[in-house]
Design an enzyme around this catalytic site. Sequence first.
Site, PDB file in Angstrom:
ATOM      1  N   SER A  68      -6.078 114.029 -13.670  1.00  0.00           N
ATOM      2  CA  SER A  68      -6.144 114.391 -15.091  1.00  0.00           C
ATOM      3  C   SER A  68      -6.364 113.210 -16.027  1.00  0.00           C
ATOM      4  CB  SER A  68      -4.862 115.103 -15.511  1.00  0.00           C
ATOM      5  OG  SER A  68      -5.022 116.471 -15.331  1.00  0.00           O
ATOM      6  N   LYS A  71      -9.474 113.262 -17.889  1.00  0.00           N
ATOM      7  CA  LYS A  71      -9.641 114.090 -19.093  1.00  0.00           C
ATOM      8  C   LYS A  71      -9.800 113.226 -20.349  1.00  0.00           C
ATOM      9  CE  LYS A  71      -7.041 117.918 -16.998  1.00  0.00           C
ATOM     10  NZ  LYS A  71      -5.724 118.572 -16.844  1.00  0.00           N
ATOM     11  N   TYR A 193     -16.047 119.346 -13.349  1.00  0.00           N
ATOM     12  CA  TYR A 193     -14.603 119.095 -13.556  1.00  0.00           C
ATOM     13  C   TYR A 193     -13.956 118.488 -12.303  1.00  0.00           C
ATOM     14  CZ  TYR A 193      -9.632 120.072 -14.158  1.00  0.00           C
ATOM     15  OH  TYR A 193      -8.266 119.940 -14.217  1.00  0.00           O
ATOM     16  N   TYR A 245       1.830 116.451 -19.935  1.00  0.00           N
ATOM     17  CA  TYR A 245       2.061 117.846 -19.595  1.00  0.00           C
ATOM     18  C   TYR A 245       3.158 118.427 -20.506  1.00  0.00           C
ATOM     19  CZ  TYR A 245      -0.412 116.319 -15.350  1.00  0.00           C
ATOM     20  OH  TYR A 245      -1.305 115.795 -14.484  1.00  0.00           O
ATOM     21  N   VAL A 263      -2.044 114.289 -11.466  1.00  0.00           N
ATOM     22  CA  VAL A 263      -1.257 114.688 -10.300  1.00  0.00           C
ATOM     23  C   VAL A 263      -1.495 113.781  -9.087  1.00  0.00           C
ATOM     24  CG1 VAL A 263      -0.929 117.095 -10.999  1.00  0.00           C
ATOM     25  CG2 VAL A 263      -2.921 116.480  -9.600  1.00  0.00           C
TER      26      VAL A 263
HETATM   27  N1  GLU Z   1      -7.666 118.435 -10.511  1.00  0.00           N
HETATM   28  C1  GLU Z   1      -6.358 118.809 -10.919  1.00  0.00           C
HETATM   29  C2  GLU Z   1      -6.319 120.298 -11.236  1.00  0.00           C
HETATM   30  O1  GLU Z   1      -7.245 120.788 -11.767  1.00  0.00           O
HETATM   31  C3  GLU Z   1      -5.973 117.998 -12.101  1.00  0.00           C
HETATM   32  C4  GLU Z   1      -4.581 118.297 -12.532  1.00  0.00           C
HETATM   33  C5  GLU Z   1      -3.859 117.141 -13.107  1.00  0.00           C
HETATM   34  O2  GLU Z   1      -3.976 115.988 -12.700  1.00  0.00           O
HETATM   35  O3  GLU Z   1      -3.088 117.434 -14.028  1.00  0.00           O
HETATM   36  O4  GLU Z   1      -5.389 120.981 -10.954  1.00  0.00           O
END
Ligand code: GLU
Length: 310
Positions: A68, A71, A193, A245, A263
């Site tokens: 993430s 992002k 993604y 989060y 994650v």
């Molecule tokens: N690729 C992970 C997902 O889509 C990213 C989640 C994350 O790192 O928060 O669940």
Amino acid sequence: MKKDIVDLQDKLQALLLIQQDNYTQGKVADYIPALANVKPDLVGISVATIDGKVVGAGEYQRSFSIQSISKVFGLVMAMNRIGDSLWQRVRMEPSGQPFNSIIQLEWEKGIPRNPVINAGAILVSDVLTSHFSASKLAFITFVRKLAGNDNIRVDNDVYQSELTHGNGNAALAYLMKSFGNIEAEIPEVLSHYFTQCSIAMSCQQLAKSLLFLANKGVDPITQKTICTARDAHRVNAILSTSGMYDQSGEFAFSVGLPAKSGVGGGVIAVVPGYGVICTWSPPLNSFGNSVVGMNLVASVAEELGLSIYH
Ligand code: GLU
């Protein structure tokens, strides 16, 4: 008082030792099976400062799955590409829900709460897929330039693993499409993604590549403008309210820095006017945040008095 970077190197080493008993607290993410293969006791920390210095301790040069944290890069690319029209398709509010939740998305008619929960990042991936002829290449090129390293790669095992276990993310994408908030074809959007989530980078590379957020949008090493000062402010604001989060409030309360976790066990924290901290330790708490990574960011921030709320 922000300490000299030379002292910092020793300090980081000492902080890693203090955390040693916690190295295996938490649980390595296994809902993406390829992530479960990572050794849980690997720990790294790096600090890059806007005057061009980078220090680190532990496994700070070892690559891990940025997940993430990608992002943040995607958001900057989308803001640069389509400007303020982005904010008609995604909001800038904390979600108060788990990062992969679908519940809120239905009653809010396919408009994600913010760009750093999964729904929002998939929306941003749609923007990139629709506005770049080769969005994956554009993304990795952007990241390589920021990190000053052409060897940064997508981990194909992680990518395949995400693709085959990505039904929850597909559900978010299809729901947004049903509300008319996704333009491109879903498989293409998801492929983008999962590609960006599967990029592997080290703490050192991540800290360096995000320095522009600590420097009003200008990369302090190359002096290139990566985004406007206004947009750097906006990204930092979103990271402060939503980057950790559903533990973002607690993180602001106890640490006080714009931050983003993934994650894969990485955490980046931006210190405006100073630099970027990046930590890595794979075991996660129940919110999906690295246990030791958060502790380390908290200790550095505390030691150096870095909170933005002081
Ligand atoms: N690729 C992970 C997902 O889509 C990213 C989640 C994350 O790192 O928060 O669940």
